[in-house]
Design an enzyme around this catalytic site. Structure first.
Site, short mmCIF file in Angstrom:
data_model
loop_
_atom_site.label_atom_id
_atom_site.label_comp_id
_atom_site.label_asym_id
_atom_site.label_seq_id
_atom_site.Cartn_x
_atom_site.Cartn_y
_atom_site.Cartn_z
N LEU A 19 -15.39 62.72 2.86
CA LEU A 19 -16.22 63.75 1.81
C LEU A 19 -15.43 64.53 1.24
CD1 LEU A 19 -19.17 63.80 0.86
CD2 LEU A 19 -19.66 65.21 2.74
N ASP A 74 -5.81 76.01 8.05
CA ASP A 74 -6.10 75.65 9.32
C ASP A 74 -7.34 76.48 9.80
OD1 ASP A 74 -6.84 74.72 11.95
OD2 ASP A 74 -4.39 74.44 12.44
N ASN A 87 -16.31 72.39 4.21
CA ASN A 87 -16.49 71.16 4.52
C ASN A 87 -15.95 70.56 5.79
OD1 ASN A 87 -16.99 68.25 3.63
ND2 ASN A 87 -14.59 68.31 4.01
N TYR A 122 -22.13 69.13 18.95
CA TYR A 122 -21.98 69.25 17.43
C TYR A 122 -23.03 70.01 16.64
CZ TYR A 122 -21.36 67.28 12.70
OH TYR A 122 -21.42 67.31 11.18
N LYS A 125 -23.20 73.21 14.44
CA LYS A 125 -23.91 73.41 13.05
C LYS A 125 -25.27 74.46 13.12
CE LYS A 125 -21.07 70.67 11.05
NZ LYS A 125 -20.10 71.19 9.98
#
Length: 271
Positions: A13, A59, A87, A166, A170
């Site tokens: 993406l 990074d 992203n 995960y 988020k």
């Protein structure tokens, strides 16, 4: 003419954002990656005529590299930035297809720390070093790529068991985006969390899953089908990028989008 910084542009993406945003030669598009040499090779091979693309080392787990990237960006853009697209993210196979109670506690702890270091703390540091440029920009939009897996109602109503660690990272970033919004909306900065939906990057190999993981995957897909009967599978990166950028362009503080957690449809429909 707009200026963009996008993290994690080496593939998937992120590279698609780079491709689509750089189509307009008046845009300045800066990609941050851990390995700039290989990313530059990819750009040279696939986008050879795009002189408006700049690849910089950055990074998320190295604050000094982000500070240097911000300084280099400032030199390229003349001291301002219109869009920051966060992203880049860490993803692990540990929780990708396993329910949280099936992960060894030590492994879960180590994996969650890695998620938080990159997906939350790394983006927090990214924001801090680039905000001075955003505040001097014309558009002032900061976007974090998130996931519908962080929606509590979606998790509970449709028994979405996998991706727990995960999703936690988020969810934490969604909160941070909202908090930044409360501080900077009066200065015209739009902070937005956007889920791109399920994106098919070509890396999924079901043959590598254990029987328990396959069973968890089946439960998740059943939940997806119950939630969105029209769902047929992941979106291609080009379509996913188009969807996200459309939401970004349409969103505004005036419309009440500051700090919002939205899907690629611009609402709360995750699939």
């Amino acid at each position: 003419m707009s200026s963009y910084v996008v993290t994690g542009v080496s593939k998937g993406l992120g590279f698609e954002f780079l491709r689509q945003l750089s189509k307009d030669p008046s845009n300045t598009v800066i990609g941050l990656v851990r390995d700039p040499a290989s990313a530059k090779e990819k750009v040279s091979a696939e986008l050879p005529d795009r002189s408006n693309i700049h690849i910089l080392a950055g990074d998320l787990t190295n604050y000094d590299s982000l500070k240097t990237a911000a300084a280099e960006t400032s030199a390229i853009t003349g001291g301002s930035l219109d869009y920051l697209i966060a992203n880049a993210a860490f993803m692990s196979t540990v929780d990708g297809f396993s329910a949280i109670g099936e992960i060894e506690p030590e492994v879960a702890t180590d994996t969650l720390r890695k998620y938080m270091d990159t997906n939350v703390i790394g983006n927090l540091q990214l924001y801090n070093v680039f905000l001075p440029l955003i505040l001097k920009g014309k558009v002032k939009k900061v976007v974090a790529l998130t996931s519908g897996h962080a929606d509590l109602d979606f998790i509970n109503q449709f028994d979405i068991q996998v991706g727990s660690l995960y999703a936690a990272s988020k969810g934490a970033m969604n909160i941070i985006n909202a908090k930044y919004n409360t501080q900077y909306k009066k200065q015209g900065v739009l902070f937005l969390s956007i889920s791109p939906g399920v994106v098919d990057t070509g890396n999924f190999d079901p043959s590598a899953l254990t029987q328990k993981q396959l069973e968890a995957l089946q439960v998740m897909m059943a939940g997806f089908q119950s939630y969105a009967p029209h769902f047929k599978g992941g979106l291609s990166p080009d379509v996913a990028a188009q969807n996200v950028l459309r939401v970004v362009e349409n969103a505004s503080i005036e419309k009440g989008d500051g700090g919002a957690f939205l899907s690629h449809f611009g609402n709360k429909q995750w699939l």
